[in-house]
Design a protein around this motif. Structure first.
Motif, PDB file in Angstrom:
ATOM      1  N   TRP A  41      40.960  63.530  51.497  1.00  8.20           N
ATOM      2  CA  TRP A  41      41.586  62.400  50.821  1.00  8.20           C
ATOM      3  C   TRP A  41      42.673  62.854  49.860  1.00  8.20           C
ATOM      4  O   TRP A  41      43.667  62.150  49.667  1.00  8.20           O
ATOM      5  CB  TRP A  41      40.538  61.519  50.139  1.00  8.20           C
ATOM      6  CG  TRP A  41      39.931  60.591  51.131  1.00  8.20           C
ATOM      7  CD1 TRP A  41      38.825  60.800  51.888  1.00  8.20           C
ATOM      8  CD2 TRP A  41      40.449  59.324  51.527  1.00  8.20           C
ATOM      9  NE1 TRP A  41      38.611  59.734  52.722  1.00  8.20           N
ATOM     10  CE2 TRP A  41      39.589  58.813  52.526  1.00  8.20           C
ATOM     11  CE3 TRP A  41      41.536  58.560  51.142  1.00  8.20           C
ATOM     12  CZ2 TRP A  41      39.803  57.579  53.134  1.00  8.20           C
ATOM     13  CZ3 TRP A  41      41.742  57.325  51.754  1.00  8.20           C
ATOM     14  CH2 TRP A  41      40.877  56.858  52.735  1.00  8.20           C
ATOM     15  N   CYS A  42      42.509  64.019  49.260  1.00 10.18           N
ATOM     16  CA  CYS A  42      43.586  64.547  48.406  1.00 10.18           C
ATOM     17  C   CYS A  42      44.823  64.854  49.245  1.00 10.18           C
ATOM     18  O   CYS A  42      45.947  64.509  48.857  1.00 10.18           O
ATOM     19  CB  CYS A  42      43.111  65.800  47.671  1.00 10.18           C
ATOM     20  SG  CYS A  42      41.926  65.458  46.368  1.00 10.18           S
ATOM     21  N   ILE A  43      44.605  65.489  50.387  1.00  8.15           N
ATOM     22  CA  ILE A  43      45.722  65.775  51.292  1.00  8.15           C
ATOM     23  C   ILE A  43      46.338  64.457  51.775  1.00  8.15           C
ATOM     24  O   ILE A  43      47.559  64.305  51.827  1.00  8.15           O
ATOM     25  CB  ILE A  43      45.254  66.645  52.478  1.00  8.15           C
ATOM     26  CG1 ILE A  43      44.828  68.025  51.971  1.00  8.15           C
ATOM     27  CG2 ILE A  43      46.349  66.756  53.545  1.00  8.15           C
ATOM     28  CD1 ILE A  43      44.055  68.843  52.988  1.00  8.15           C
ATOM     29  N   ALA A  45      46.299  61.593  50.188  1.00  7.75           N
ATOM     30  CA  ALA A  45      47.006  60.942  49.079  1.00  7.75           C
ATOM     31  C   ALA A  45      48.402  61.523  48.910  1.00  7.75           C
ATOM     32  O   ALA A  45      49.373  60.783  48.717  1.00  7.75           O
ATOM     33  CB  ALA A  45      46.202  61.084  47.786  1.00  7.75           C
ATOM     34  N   VAL A  46      48.504  62.829  49.009  1.00  2.00           N
ATOM     35  CA  VAL A  46      49.825  63.468  48.906  1.00  2.00           C
ATOM     36  C   VAL A  46      50.718  62.986  50.048  1.00  2.00           C
ATOM     37  O   VAL A  46      51.890  62.633  49.831  1.00  2.00           O
ATOM     38  CB  VAL A  46      49.696  65.011  48.899  1.00  2.00           C
ATOM     39  CG1 VAL A  46      51.049  65.684  49.068  1.00  2.00           C
ATOM     40  CG2 VAL A  46      49.011  65.474  47.622  1.00  2.00           C
ATOM     41  N   THR A  47      50.162  62.932  51.250  1.00  2.00           N
ATOM     42  CA  THR A  47      50.922  62.459  52.408  1.00  2.00           C
ATOM     43  C   THR A  47      51.363  61.006  52.206  1.00  2.00           C
ATOM     44  O   THR A  47      52.509  60.654  52.493  1.00  2.00           O
ATOM     45  CB  THR A  47      50.086  62.590  53.697  1.00  2.00           C
ATOM     46  OG1 THR A  47      49.672  63.952  53.837  1.00  2.00           O
ATOM     47  CG2 THR A  47      50.865  62.149  54.912  1.00  2.00           C
ATOM     48  N   VAL A  49      51.872  59.411  49.412  1.00  2.00           N
ATOM     49  CA  VAL A  49      52.927  59.337  48.396  1.00  2.00           C
ATOM     50  C   VAL A  49      54.267  59.753  49.012  1.00  2.00           C
ATOM     51  O   VAL A  49      55.288  59.094  48.794  1.00  2.00           O
ATOM     52  CB  VAL A  49      52.571  60.211  47.170  1.00  2.00           C
ATOM     53  CG1 VAL A  49      53.765  60.391  46.253  1.00  2.00           C
ATOM     54  CG2 VAL A  49      51.402  59.591  46.413  1.00  2.00           C
ATOM     55  N   ILE A  50      54.258  60.815  49.796  1.00  3.10           N
ATOM     56  CA  ILE A  50      55.503  61.262  50.444  1.00  3.10           C
ATOM     57  C   ILE A  50      56.049  60.178  51.371  1.00  3.10           C
ATOM     58  O   ILE A  50      57.227  59.819  51.312  1.00  3.10           O
ATOM     59  CB  ILE A  50      55.282  62.586  51.200  1.00  3.10           C
ATOM     60  CG1 ILE A  50      55.034  63.721  50.213  1.00  3.10           C
ATOM     61  CG2 ILE A  50      56.475  62.910  52.116  1.00  3.10           C
ATOM     62  CD1 ILE A  50      54.519  65.003  50.856  1.00  3.10           C
TER      63      ILE A  50
END
Length: 147
Positions: A41-43, A45-47, A49-50
């Protein structure tokens, strides 16, 4: 549904099944499905946002005040769903889990469409659709419980 959208939807179903099975496998490898999924989920979330920034508009966040706060719980629901699926796949198997998920989705989608809830176009439930859902749930039970 147009053929290209049907094909894309089938492909997304493949991606979803592989994605969730991968989550389950990493959870087993780490001996902790919750930590493994938190990492995913952290990965994710970054995706997100990008991807979100590719369509950024200066006043986009000002529109949040117009959204029913209950709708914003969808992110939490998605995270909990993936956590639950990742924990269940090693216990019940991907086949039974996914056909059961699909049956639940079809029943819910029929109800949402019947009433036009959450912006869905109104499509009344018919006897033909009910028969299809009963067959699907029966098939899901056969895949899940029969050997």
């Amino acid at each position: 549904m147009k053929a290209q959208f049907f094909a894309l939807t089938l492909f997304l179903g493949v991606i979803l099944a592989v994605h969730l099975a991968m989550n389950g496998r990493v959870g087993v490898a780490m001996a902790n499905a919750r930590v493994a999924n938190a990492l995913f989920w952290c990965i994710g979330a970054v995706t997100a946002v990008i991807v979100g920034f590719t369509a950024w508009e200066p006043d986009v966040l000002s529109r949040i005040k117009d959204i029913n706060p209950l709708l914003l719980t969808a992110g939490m629901m998605g995270a909990l769903l993936v956590f639950a699926i990742a924990a269940l796949i090693p216990k019940v198997g991907a086949g039974g889990l996914f056909i059961s998920l699909l049956a639940g989705q079809v029943v819910t989608a029929m109800v949402l469409s019947h009433f036009g809830w959450l912006g869905s176009p109104v499509e009344p439930i018919s006897l033909f659709k009910i028969i299809g859902v009963v067959l699907m749930i029966g098939g899901a039970a056969m895949v899940t419980f029969m050997e």
